[in-house]
Design a protein around this motif. Structure first.
Motif, mmCIF file in Angstrom:
data_model
loop_
_atom_site.group_PDB
_atom_site.id
_atom_site.type_symbol
_atom_site.label_atom_id
_atom_site.label_comp_id
_atom_site.label_asym_id
_atom_site.label_seq_id
_atom_site.Cartn_x
_atom_site.Cartn_y
_atom_site.Cartn_z
ATOM 1 N N ILE A 1 59.496 -23.563 102.432
ATOM 2 C CA ILE A 1 60.282 -23.743 103.643
ATOM 3 C C ILE A 1 61.631 -24.324 103.235
ATOM 4 N N HIS A 2 62.684 -23.564 103.515
ATOM 5 C CA HIS A 2 64.042 -23.968 103.153
ATOM 6 C C HIS A 2 64.704 -24.750 104.283
ATOM 7 N N LEU A 3 64.406 -24.372 105.527
ATOM 8 C CA LEU A 3 64.995 -25.027 106.695
ATOM 9 C C LEU A 3 63.975 -25.005 107.821
ATOM 10 N N ASN A 4 63.755 -26.142 108.465
ATOM 11 C CA ASN A 4 62.818 -26.222 109.578
ATOM 12 C C ASN A 4 63.489 -26.983 110.710
ATOM 13 N N GLU A 5 64.082 -26.226 111.641
ATOM 14 C CA GLU A 5 64.739 -26.791 112.813
ATOM 15 C C GLU A 5 64.097 -26.189 114.052
ATOM 16 N N PRO A 6 64.266 -26.805 115.212
ATOM 17 C CA PRO A 6 63.619 -26.276 116.420
ATOM 18 C C PRO A 6 63.967 -24.821 116.738
ATOM 19 N N ASP A 7 65.194 -24.384 116.442
ATOM 20 C CA ASP A 7 65.597 -23.018 116.766
ATOM 21 C C ASP A 7 65.559 -22.057 115.591
ATOM 22 N N ARG A 8 65.284 -22.577 114.397
ATOM 23 C CA ARG A 8 65.356 -21.710 113.209
ATOM 24 C C ARG A 8 64.443 -22.232 112.109
ATOM 25 N N LEU A 9 63.659 -21.328 111.540
ATOM 26 C CA LEU A 9 62.774 -21.648 110.421
ATOM 27 C C LEU A 9 63.055 -20.619 109.329
ATOM 28 N N ILE A 10 63.392 -21.094 108.132
ATOM 29 C CA ILE A 10 63.725 -20.201 107.031
ATOM 30 C C ILE A 10 62.811 -20.492 105.851
ATOM 31 N N LEU A 11 62.183 -19.440 105.334
ATOM 32 C CA LEU A 11 61.350 -19.536 104.133
ATOM 33 C C LEU A 11 61.986 -18.680 103.047
ATOM 34 N N ARG A 12 61.874 -19.147 101.813
ATOM 35 C CA ARG A 12 62.403 -18.384 100.686
ATOM 36 C C ARG A 12 61.401 -18.384 99.550
ATOM 37 N N GLY A 13 61.348 -17.277 98.853
ATOM 38 C CA GLY A 13 60.478 -17.148 97.693
ATOM 39 C C GLY A 13 61.104 -16.199 96.699
ATOM 40 N N THR A 14 60.734 -16.354 95.448
ATOM 41 C CA THR A 14 61.282 -15.500 94.407
ATOM 42 C C THR A 14 60.283 -15.346 93.268
ATOM 43 N N THR A 15 60.437 -14.274 92.550
ATOM 44 C CA THR A 15 59.633 -14.057 91.347
ATOM 45 C C THR A 15 60.500 -14.270 90.106
ATOM 46 N N SER A 16 61.512 -15.120 90.213
ATOM 47 C CA SER A 16 62.462 -15.290 89.115
ATOM 48 C C SER A 16 61.827 -15.906 87.874
#
Length: 189
Positions: free
Chosen positions: A3-18
């Motif tokens: 979870i990169h950002l967790n706000e009431p109006d927006r939730l952003i998840l990021r993942g990578t196979t780097s």
């Protein structure tokens, strides 16, 4: 997925196979380096091994590398799933009202020979559609042994407003296949 950002109006998840991609690139560089040094030393097969390593290893890295970003956005009422690979970016959107919950797909670890304490691998997904027509949309790149997806699914469900939604409570597909085979409905071997 983190979870990169967790706000009431927006939730952003990021993942990578780097990390795995970097390991594969390192192995590829070592093999190419050794092959080229052998070729320079007079072993003509070194050129072929180097060329083969570049083609095969490069192809594997080309297929494996992936960056994923998942954005739950209340303002636009959309879930955006963006997967960037070396050969391009794919973006899919789903309306948030179609997203029923986050869940985790289970896959029984076939390497585990302990039938009493079966181990599983996990993949983060969302469940969409009406009750009669549910679909599971994978969010993560593949299955992993990390149980972190269970926590992430719960946090997504909290954000969606369905904190009591069941997560990873059903049988895995391997368990279902074994029952079908036992009952005689599967393929005969």
């Amino acid at each position: 997925m983190i979870i990169h950002l967790n706000e009431p109006d927006r939730l952003i998840l990021r993942g990578t196979t780097s990390v795995i991609s970097a390991v594969l690139c390192s192995i590829l560089l070592v093999v190419v380096g050794l092959s080229l040094s052998a070729a320079v030393a007079g072993y003509t097969a070194g050129w072929g091994v180097a060329a083969g390593a570049v083609c095969i290893g490069g192809g594997i890295v080309w297929l494996v590398y992936q960056k994923t970003e998942v954005v739950f956005d209340r303002a636009s009422n959309l879930l955006t799933l963006r997967k960037t690979m070396l050969h391009g970016t794919r973006e899919d959107t789903i309306t948030l009202e179609n997203v029923k919950q986050a869940d985790v797909d289970l896959k029984r670890n076939e390497r585990s020979n302990n039938r009493l304490h079966t181990s599983y691998t996990y993949r983060l997904c969302v469940v969409t559609g009406a009750a009669q027509n549910r679909h599971r949309v994978a969010l993560s790149h593949g299955y992993t042994t990390s149980r972190r997806h269970l926590v992430t699914a719960q946090k997504i469900n909290d954000w969606l407003g369905v904190p009591d939604a069941p997560i990873a409570v059903g049988p895995s597909m391997a368990d279902v296949a074994e029952v079908i085979k036992t009952l005689g409905f599967g393929k005969s071997t």
